[in-house]
Design a protein around this motif. Structure first.
Motif, mmCIF file in Angstrom:
data_model
loop_
_atom_site.group_PDB
_atom_site.id
_atom_site.type_symbol
_atom_site.label_atom_id
_atom_site.label_comp_id
_atom_site.label_asym_id
_atom_site.label_seq_id
_atom_site.Cartn_x
_atom_site.Cartn_y
_atom_site.Cartn_z
ATOM 1 N N ARG A 35 -14.269 7.165 4.798
ATOM 2 C CA ARG A 35 -13.841 7.349 6.184
ATOM 3 C C ARG A 35 -14.797 6.672 7.164
ATOM 4 O O ARG A 35 -14.387 6.004 8.102
ATOM 5 N N THR A 36 -16.083 6.894 6.950
ATOM 6 C CA THR A 36 -17.068 6.246 7.836
ATOM 7 C C THR A 36 -16.977 4.730 7.709
ATOM 8 O O THR A 36 -16.961 3.994 8.696
ATOM 9 N N PHE A 37 -16.882 4.261 6.480
ATOM 10 C CA PHE A 37 -16.816 2.807 6.265
ATOM 11 C C PHE A 37 -15.541 2.222 6.877
ATOM 12 O O PHE A 37 -15.535 1.098 7.356
ATOM 13 N N TRP A 38 -14.464 3.006 6.836
ATOM 14 C CA TRP A 38 -13.208 2.503 7.395
ATOM 15 C C TRP A 38 -13.366 2.288 8.898
ATOM 16 O O TRP A 38 -12.916 1.288 9.461
ATOM 17 N N THR A 39 -14.025 3.235 9.532
ATOM 18 C CA THR A 39 -14.300 3.077 10.967
ATOM 19 C C THR A 39 -15.136 1.819 11.192
ATOM 20 O O THR A 39 -14.877 1.035 12.110
ATOM 21 N N ALA A 40 -16.125 1.620 10.334
ATOM 22 C CA ALA A 40 -16.978 0.424 10.475
ATOM 23 C C ALA A 40 -16.129 -0.839 10.346
ATOM 24 O O ALA A 40 -16.255 -1.779 11.141
ATOM 25 N N GLN A 41 -15.253 -0.836 9.370
ATOM 26 C CA GLN A 41 -14.425 -2.028 9.158
ATOM 27 C C GLN A 41 -13.460 -2.251 10.331
ATOM 28 O O GLN A 41 -13.269 -3.373 10.791
ATOM 29 N N GLU A 42 -12.880 -1.158 10.814
ATOM 30 C CA GLU A 42 -11.934 -1.310 11.923
ATOM 31 C C GLU A 42 -12.614 -1.815 13.195
ATOM 32 O O GLU A 42 -12.076 -2.655 13.907
ATOM 33 N N ARG A 45 -13.335 -5.463 12.709
ATOM 34 C CA ARG A 45 -12.111 -6.286 12.834
ATOM 35 C C ARG A 45 -11.680 -6.417 14.282
ATOM 36 O O ARG A 45 -11.309 -7.496 14.730
ATOM 37 N N ALA A 46 -11.731 -5.281 15.004
ATOM 38 C CA ALA A 46 -11.289 -5.304 16.400
ATOM 39 C C ALA A 46 -12.142 -6.274 17.221
ATOM 40 O O ALA A 46 -11.675 -6.853 18.199
ATOM 41 N N ALA A 47 -13.391 -6.439 16.802
ATOM 42 C CA ALA A 47 -14.293 -7.332 17.537
ATOM 43 C C ALA A 47 -14.266 -8.750 16.963
ATOM 44 O O ALA A 47 -15.031 -9.613 17.407
ATOM 45 N N GLY A 48 -13.426 -8.970 15.957
ATOM 46 C CA GLY A 48 -13.367 -10.295 15.331
ATOM 47 C C GLY A 48 -14.683 -10.654 14.645
ATOM 48 O O GLY A 48 -15.092 -11.820 14.633
ATOM 49 N N GLY A 49 -15.355 -9.642 14.099
ATOM 50 C CA GLY A 49 -16.707 -9.853 13.574
ATOM 51 C C GLY A 49 -16.793 -10.115 12.079
ATOM 52 O O GLY A 49 -15.794 -10.326 11.390
ATOM 53 N N THR A 50 -18.016 -10.108 11.619
ATOM 54 C CA THR A 50 -18.321 -10.326 10.204
ATOM 55 C C THR A 50 -18.830 -9.005 9.624
ATOM 56 O O THR A 50 -19.699 -8.366 10.228
ATOM 57 N N LEU A 51 -18.281 -8.626 8.475
ATOM 58 C CA LEU A 51 -18.710 -7.374 7.845
ATOM 59 C C LEU A 51 -19.585 -7.703 6.630
ATOM 60 O O LEU A 51 -19.231 -8.543 5.798
ATOM 61 N N PHE A 78 -9.962 0.560 -2.243
ATOM 62 C CA PHE A 78 -9.581 1.292 -1.044
ATOM 63 C C PHE A 78 -9.097 0.359 0.069
ATOM 64 O O PHE A 78 -8.443 0.792 1.012
ATOM 65 N N GLY A 79 -9.422 -0.917 -0.048
ATOM 66 C CA GLY A 79 -8.952 -1.872 0.965
ATOM 67 C C GLY A 79 -10.055 -2.459 1.830
ATOM 68 O O GLY A 79 -9.770 -3.038 2.879
ATOM 69 N N PHE A 80 -11.289 -2.313 1.383
ATOM 70 C CA PHE A 80 -12.382 -2.905 2.167
ATOM 71 C C PHE A 80 -12.503 -4.384 1.841
ATOM 72 O O PHE A 80 -12.345 -4.801 0.690
ATOM 73 N N GLU A 81 -12.780 -5.146 2.876
ATOM 74 C CA GLU A 81 -12.995 -6.587 2.708
ATOM 75 C C GLU A 81 -14.222 -6.971 3.514
ATOM 76 O O GLU A 81 -14.253 -6.778 4.724
#
Ligand code: GLU
Length: 292
Positions: A35-42, A45-51, A78-81
């Motif tokens: 859940r925490t990581f999903w927030t990080a990924q979202e 993504r919203a900022a067009g950034g690099t993860l 889980f869908g993390f990229e």
């Protein structure tokens, strides 16, 4: 003419955005991490950034190699990229902390030369017996009573009879304030809410606080998204960034997922590990839908 101030840019202002997932391979990842990581990924993504995926494998007494592979597999399922990481490389590597010792040694030397740290020979038991106050909720470190703080700073390391840790001297009484992207304004008083903390352990391993601050800076992380249990650690890490002359990232601390009894999810909640959920036929989409 419109004189109203320009609308503030989307948070965070720093650009380009670089976020990170920083799991420790000490057990299987569970839904709370996801859940925490999903927030990080979202947010990334919203900022067009690099993860960035950073493997926090410094604590060799607790981590197991098999968990590193499981961690990567479970995150992908889980869908993390991520765009940079131990499995795919990138321009800010290496991405496993066990391979980044020279960065930590360099920072330790800077802290030592700047007089920010001192050798400490206290055992965990000594500290617990003498600590001035119980530790804060969700934070595992008792407040250090200061026993070794005022020993001669000139004692050469070779003359210290026993093994020692390096401890950061916090500015007693100073308020460490920051605005968290999720939790709002935060204020912690050094010496009261947290004490002198270890940056290098007695067993010659860089401590989490140092490794994290060093890597976030060296990897150009602009926003740290992590669990709210680390708010106090953020105050410590801000002091490290300052002592080392670095511009800190901004922070976004997420509420932690709790079980039906209100107990925070931990690696011991085996049934809620991503692996067990996958084995039971659950899908990431369905698990994520339950968060809404
Ligand atoms: N590796 C740490 C953990 O799993 C994460 C720390 C952080 O996000 O700064 O708790």
């Amino acid at each position: 003419m419109n004189t109203s101030p320009a609308p503030s840019p989307p948070f965070p202002p720093a650009s380009p955005y670089r976020g990170r997932l920083a799991p420790s391979p000490t057990g299987l990842l569970h839904l709370g991490h996801a859940r925490t990581f999903w927030t990080a990924q979202e947010r990334c993504r919203a900022a067009g950034g690099t993860l960035v995926l950073r493997n926090e494998d410094l604590d060799s007494t607790r981590y197991k190699m098999e968990f590193v592979d499981a961690m990567i597999e479970d995150l992908r399922w889980f869908g993390f990229e991520w765009q940079e990481g131990p499995d795919c490389g990138g321009g800010f590597g290496p991405y496993s902390q066990s391979e980044r010792m020279r960065f930590y040694l360099d920072a330790l030397e800077k802290l030592r030369a700047g007089g920010f740290i001192y050798p400490c020979t206290c055992s965990r038991k000594d500290i617990q017996a003498a600590s001035r106050a119980p530790h804060a909720n969700d934070d595992a470190e008792p407040i250090y009573p200061g026993t070794c703080r005022d020993k001669s700073p000139s004692t050469p390391n070779s003359q210290l009879s026993t093994r020692f840790a390096w401890r950061f001297r916090v500015p007693d009484g100073e308020t460490i304030a920051f605005v968290d992207g999720n939790c709002g304004a935060q204020r912690f008083i050094a010496g009261k809410d947290f004490g002198d903390f270890v940056v290098w352990r007695q067993d010659d391993v860089p401590a989490y606080q140092l490794a994290c601050a060093v890597d976030d800076a060296a990897m150009g992380i602009t926003e740290v998204v992590r669990g709210a249990d680390l708010l106090l650690s953020t105050a410590r890490q801000l002091l490290l960034h300052r002592a080392l002359g670095w511009m800190p990232p901004v922070f976004f601390h997420c509420e932690l997922l709790r079980d039906e009894n209100g107990v925070r999810l931990a690696k011991r909640h085996d049934a809620l590990s991503l692996r067990a959920l996958r084995g039971a036929g659950r899908t990431p989409e369905e698990l994520r839908a339950a968060w809404r």
